[in-house]
Design a protein around this motif. Structure first.
Motif, PDB file in Angstrom:
ATOM      1  N   PHE A 188     -11.787  43.755  52.581  1.00  0.00           N
ATOM      2  CA  PHE A 188     -11.690  41.950  52.428  1.00  0.00           C
ATOM      3  C   PHE A 188     -10.942  41.326  51.777  1.00  0.00           C
ATOM      4  CE2 PHE A 188     -12.772  37.781  51.735  1.00  0.00           C
ATOM      5  CZ  PHE A 188     -13.482  37.767  52.613  1.00  0.00           C
ATOM      6  N   MET A 189     -10.435  42.116  50.430  1.00  0.00           N
ATOM      7  CA  MET A 189      -9.253  41.603  49.615  1.00  0.00           C
ATOM      8  C   MET A 189      -7.401  42.084  50.570  1.00  0.00           C
ATOM      9  SD  MET A 189      -8.951  42.796  45.802  1.00  0.00           S
ATOM     10  CE  MET A 189      -8.425  44.389  46.486  1.00  0.00           C
ATOM     11  N   LEU A 190      -7.341  42.548  51.083  1.00  0.00           N
ATOM     12  CA  LEU A 190      -6.110  43.001  52.198  1.00  0.00           C
ATOM     13  C   LEU A 190      -5.394  41.738  52.211  1.00  0.00           C
ATOM     14  CD1 LEU A 190      -3.918  45.555  53.090  1.00  0.00           C
ATOM     15  CD2 LEU A 190      -5.344  45.909  54.648  1.00  0.00           C
ATOM     16  N   LEU A 191      -6.257  40.969  52.951  1.00  0.00           N
ATOM     17  CA  LEU A 191      -5.663  40.122  53.832  1.00  0.00           C
ATOM     18  C   LEU A 191      -5.345  38.841  52.849  1.00  0.00           C
ATOM     19  CD1 LEU A 191      -4.959  38.566  56.095  1.00  0.00           C
ATOM     20  CD2 LEU A 191      -7.309  37.053  56.711  1.00  0.00           C
ATOM     21  N   PRO A 192      -6.109  38.026  52.262  1.00  0.00           N
ATOM     22  CA  PRO A 192      -5.330  37.357  50.722  1.00  0.00           C
ATOM     23  C   PRO A 192      -4.195  38.231  50.187  1.00  0.00           C
ATOM     24  CG  PRO A 192      -7.888  37.966  50.311  1.00  0.00           C
ATOM     25  CD  PRO A 192      -7.714  38.922  51.658  1.00  0.00           C
ATOM     26  N   LEU A 193      -4.202  39.094  49.520  1.00  0.00           N
ATOM     27  CA  LEU A 193      -3.733  39.526  48.776  1.00  0.00           C
ATOM     28  C   LEU A 193      -2.362  39.725  49.416  1.00  0.00           C
ATOM     29  CD1 LEU A 193      -2.800  41.462  45.750  1.00  0.00           C
ATOM     30  CD2 LEU A 193      -3.078  43.411  47.184  1.00  0.00           C
ATOM     31  N   SER A 194      -2.321  40.671  50.952  1.00  0.00           N
ATOM     32  CA  SER A 194      -1.080  40.009  51.783  1.00  0.00           C
ATOM     33  C   SER A 194       0.195  38.890  51.630  1.00  0.00           C
ATOM     34  CB  SER A 194      -1.090  40.757  52.974  1.00  0.00           C
ATOM     35  OG  SER A 194      -1.820  42.568  53.253  1.00  0.00           O
ATOM     36  N   TYR A 195      -1.355  38.102  52.613  1.00  0.00           N
ATOM     37  CA  TYR A 195      -0.377  37.052  52.306  1.00  0.00           C
ATOM     38  C   TYR A 195      -0.449  36.305  50.725  1.00  0.00           C
ATOM     39  CZ  TYR A 195      -0.841  31.750  52.404  1.00  0.00           C
ATOM     40  OH  TYR A 195       0.086  30.048  52.635  1.00  0.00           O
ATOM     41  N   TYR A 196      -0.966  36.794  49.771  1.00  0.00           N
ATOM     42  CA  TYR A 196      -0.163  35.761  48.495  1.00  0.00           C
ATOM     43  C   TYR A 196       0.829  36.398  48.157  1.00  0.00           C
ATOM     44  CZ  TYR A 196      -0.566  35.370  43.920  1.00  0.00           C
ATOM     45  OH  TYR A 196      -0.472  34.646  41.841  1.00  0.00           O
ATOM     46  N   TYR A 198       4.599  34.405  48.236  1.00  0.00           N
ATOM     47  CA  TYR A 198       6.168  34.503  46.952  1.00  0.00           C
ATOM     48  C   TYR A 198       6.834  34.659  47.142  1.00  0.00           C
ATOM     49  CZ  TYR A 198       3.095  31.785  43.592  1.00  0.00           C
ATOM     50  OH  TYR A 198       2.009  31.294  42.778  1.00  0.00           O
ATOM     51  N   THR A 199       7.022  35.637  47.597  1.00  0.00           N
ATOM     52  CA  THR A 199       7.973  36.911  48.372  1.00  0.00           C
ATOM     53  C   THR A 199       9.106  36.260  48.624  1.00  0.00           C
ATOM     54  OG1 THR A 199       7.256  38.833  47.477  1.00  0.00           O
ATOM     55  CG2 THR A 199       8.758  39.034  48.935  1.00  0.00           C
ATOM     56  N   PHE A 200       8.447  35.113  49.399  1.00  0.00           N
ATOM     57  CA  PHE A 200       9.638  34.556  50.817  1.00  0.00           C
ATOM     58  C   PHE A 200       9.458  33.163  50.186  1.00  0.00           C
ATOM     59  CE2 PHE A 200       8.175  37.381  53.940  1.00  0.00           C
ATOM     60  CZ  PHE A 200       9.369  38.486  53.669  1.00  0.00           C
ATOM     61  N   THR A 201       9.034  32.541  49.474  1.00  0.00           N
ATOM     62  CA  THR A 201       8.845  30.431  49.878  1.00  0.00           C
ATOM     63  C   THR A 201       9.163  30.520  48.284  1.00  0.00           C
ATOM     64  OG1 THR A 201       6.712  31.014  48.978  1.00  0.00           O
ATOM     65  CG2 THR A 201       7.634  30.748  51.501  1.00  0.00           C
ATOM     66  N   VAL A 221     -10.371  34.724  43.364  1.00  0.00           N
ATOM     67  CA  VAL A 221      -8.952  34.370  42.719  1.00  0.00           C
ATOM     68  C   VAL A 221      -7.859  34.069  43.898  1.00  0.00           C
ATOM     69  CG1 VAL A 221      -7.207  34.321  41.378  1.00  0.00           C
ATOM     70  CG2 VAL A 221      -9.381  34.468  40.277  1.00  0.00           C
ATOM     71  N   LEU A 222      -7.873  35.559  45.000  1.00  0.00           N
ATOM     72  CA  LEU A 222      -7.256  35.119  46.381  1.00  0.00           C
ATOM     73  C   LEU A 222      -7.010  34.282  46.800  1.00  0.00           C
ATOM     74  CD1 LEU A 222      -5.889  38.413  46.034  1.00  0.00           C
ATOM     75  CD2 LEU A 222      -4.249  37.147  44.917  1.00  0.00           C
ATOM     76  N   SER A 223      -8.896  35.054  47.423  1.00  0.00           N
ATOM     77  CA  SER A 223      -9.392  33.628  48.684  1.00  0.00           C
ATOM     78  C   SER A 223      -9.277  32.633  48.403  1.00  0.00           C
ATOM     79  CB  SER A 223     -10.745  34.536  48.738  1.00  0.00           C
ATOM     80  OG  SER A 223     -10.759  35.444  49.197  1.00  0.00           O
ATOM     81  N   ALA A 224      -8.790  31.822  46.660  1.00  0.00           N
ATOM     82  CA  ALA A 224      -9.312  30.183  46.264  1.00  0.00           C
ATOM     83  C   ALA A 224      -7.733  30.114  46.765  1.00  0.00           C
ATOM     84  CB  ALA A 224      -9.058  29.954  44.869  1.00  0.00           C
ATOM     85  N   TYR A 225      -6.550  30.837  46.407  1.00  0.00           N
ATOM     86  CA  TYR A 225      -5.232  30.070  46.777  1.00  0.00           C
ATOM     87  C   TYR A 225      -4.857  30.553  48.604  1.00  0.00           C
ATOM     88  CZ  TYR A 225      -0.080  31.190  46.561  1.00  0.00           C
ATOM     89  OH  TYR A 225       1.553  30.896  47.157  1.00  0.00           O
ATOM     90  N   LEU A 226      -5.437  32.023  49.008  1.00  0.00           N
ATOM     91  CA  LEU A 226      -5.202  31.908  50.780  1.00  0.00           C
ATOM     92  C   LEU A 226      -6.097  30.074  51.236  1.00  0.00           C
ATOM     93  CD1 LEU A 226      -4.141  32.950  52.942  1.00  0.00           C
ATOM     94  CD2 LEU A 226      -7.446  34.228  53.218  1.00  0.00           C
ATOM     95  N   MET A 227      -6.850  29.524  50.509  1.00  0.00           N
ATOM     96  CA  MET A 227      -7.915  28.078  50.960  1.00  0.00           C
ATOM     97  C   MET A 227      -6.887  26.509  50.641  1.00  0.00           C
ATOM     98  SD  MET A 227     -11.722  28.931  50.552  1.00  0.00           S
ATOM     99  CE  MET A 227     -12.511  30.801  51.108  1.00  0.00           C
ATOM    100  N   CYS A 228      -6.338  27.121  49.309  1.00  0.00           N
ATOM    101  CA  CYS A 228      -5.206  25.998  49.200  1.00  0.00           C
ATOM    102  C   CYS A 228      -4.355  25.528  50.642  1.00  0.00           C
ATOM    103  CB  CYS A 228      -4.016  26.424  47.958  1.00  0.00           C
ATOM    104  SG  CYS A 228      -5.701  26.719  46.636  1.00  0.00           S
ATOM    105  N   THR A 229      -3.842  26.577  51.460  1.00  0.00           N
ATOM    106  CA  THR A 229      -3.421  26.263  52.255  1.00  0.00           C
ATOM    107  C   THR A 229      -3.355  25.656  53.701  1.00  0.00           C
ATOM    108  OG1 THR A 229      -2.272  28.782  52.555  1.00  0.00           O
ATOM    109  CG2 THR A 229      -1.861  28.053  54.363  1.00  0.00           C
TER     110      THR A 229
END
Length: 425
Positions: free
Chosen positions: A158-166, A170-173, A93-101
């Motif tokens: 592996f989850m660290l990057l998409p989780l950090s971006y997620y 949401y925090t900044f935008t 799910v987090l990678s899918a969110y990252l790929m929406c970018t």
């Protein structure tokens, strides 16, 4: 906002949902071909939920509650409903969110040529959805699926990057506008965070790679030791079989000698005893040192060398092997002797074939020096002899693994027809 803009905005949300659900399920290794009903059920359930929430609370609330409305339920359904691990579910799910970018960025980039017109942005993002989805499924999904076979530590890494971006997204935008109003403080924070995350991931990746390489070396050593053990068992069985034969026949030998002595046939008795001694000398296990396992290895390979008309000279003055696991030393000597025998076999003239081995102690360390002649010039890479023939080259790596295990030093040298191996443990 015009009706066209509202309609396109809503369609864009639908495409985002379609893209996210499809990508999440694919990354969780849920095939569309075999699970079409699951895909359709997810589209309908989440689509209706998003549509009703959009109508009742509006776009802003939908955007803010998206994690609770879409992302969290999707993770839980993949985990508990489709029986995937929580790590795989979150990565998907987090990678899918990252790929929406990239999809969003393409719309923004194209609209920048038209004064950032939202209609252009939405239309471009909608059009880019299917091509991006095709690329993700074809070229990215097969690699992400392999993560299900990895450990929890690898999945968490592996989850660290998409989780950090997620979290940052949401925090900044979404929940604040610091990304656009925070100024240099936020920009510098993002730069620092990216650098810090890069070093964390790099360090952990190097550590995992080092651990994997160590495991591969240990596995190589174990495989080589196992193969060597089979050779030792076979050689020991042969020696034991010959010894058993002589033990079984000992009574007959003594009876014959008794008959010769009683009949005053001393010369015949002497010849018979000499024949027995010659046969006993042919039993392959000879004593080179105080350790029987090392004697077995040395006897076995030196016998092979003798069968190939290779002259051998062995000197073992070392007596303290207590610091070592004997299978390690056996593997080291066996591989060194086997390589030396192979090198000598390439020499046409038997008179120039030789192996010289010296094992001694110096300054409380075990020293091994071996020299042998060779017919074909050895090939070195990074000062280590290598062979590109199938089934060759493993022995040297096994030797190095043993030496490194005991924090020893080693060297391989070749000049004027002589190959030398030296190590101190």
């Amino acid at each position: 906002m015009t009706d066209l803009s509202v309609m396109l905005n809503f369609i864009n949300y639908a495409f985002v949902l379609f893209f996210g659900i499809t990508t999440s399920l694919c990354l969780a290794d849920i095939s569309f071909r075999t699970q079409r009903k699951i895909y359709l059920l997810f589209y309908l359930a989440f689509g209706m939920g998003q549509f009703l929430f959009y109508l009742i609370f509006g776009e802003n609330r939908l955007y803010q509650y998206y994690p609770l409305l879409i992302h969290l339920p999707l993770i839980l359904l993949i985990c508990f409903g489709l029986k995937r691990s929580i790590y795989v579910s979150m990565v998907a799910v987090l990678s899918a969110y990252l790929m929406c970018t990239p999809r969003k960025w393409i719309g923004t980039f194209v609209s920048s040529f038209f004064g950032y017109d939202p209609i252009i942005s939405d239309v471009t993002a909608i059009v880019a959805t299917l091509p991006l989805l095709f690329l993700v499924i074809k070229y990215i999904t097969p690699h992400i699926i392999k993560l299900k076979h990895e450990s929890k530590t690898i999945l968490a890494l592996f989850m660290l990057l998409p989780l950090s971006y997620y979290i940052l997204e949401y925090t900044f935008t979404v929940y604040t506008d610091l990304m656009y109003t925070g100024g240099p403080v936020i920009i510098d924070f993002m730069d620092s965070f990216i650098v810090l995350l890069y070093f964390i991931l790099s360090i952990m990746t190097i550590e995992f790679s080092s651990q994997r390489n160590q495991a591969e070396r240990e596995n190589l050593l174990l495989n080589t030791a196992a193969a060597q053990a089979q050779k030792e068992i076979a050689q020991l069985s042969l020696a034991d079989k010959k010894s058993s034969i002589y033990r079984h026949d000992l009574r007959h030998h003594l009876h014959f000698l008794q008959e010769c002595i009683q009949g005053n046939q001393l010369e015949q008795a002497m010849q018979y005893m000499e024949g027995i001694c010659d046969d006993l000398d042919k039993i392959p296990v000879k004593k080179y040192c105080i350790n029987e396992a090392l004697n077995l290895i040395l006897s076995s390979y030196l016998e092979k060398a003798s069968e190939q008309d290779i002259q051998t000279t062995v000197s073992v003055t070392a007596t303290d092997f207590s610091r070592f696991q004997i299978p390690d030393l056996c593997s080291l000597l066996a591989n060194a002797l086997e390589n030396a025998i192979h090198a000598c076999e390439d020499i046409a003239d038997p008179n120039t074939r030789y192996i010289r081995l010296k094992i001694y102690e110096k300054n409380h360390q075990l020293c091994i020096n071996m020299a042998n002649s060779y017919g074909k010039e050895p090939v070195f890479e990074n000062d280590i002899p290598v062979s590109h023939r199938a089934g060759h080259g493993i022995g040297v790596q096994s030797m190095i693994s043993v030496i490194e295990k005991y924090h020893g030093i080693y060297g391989f040298f070749a000049s004027t027809g002589e190959f030398r191996f030296q190590t101190t443990l």
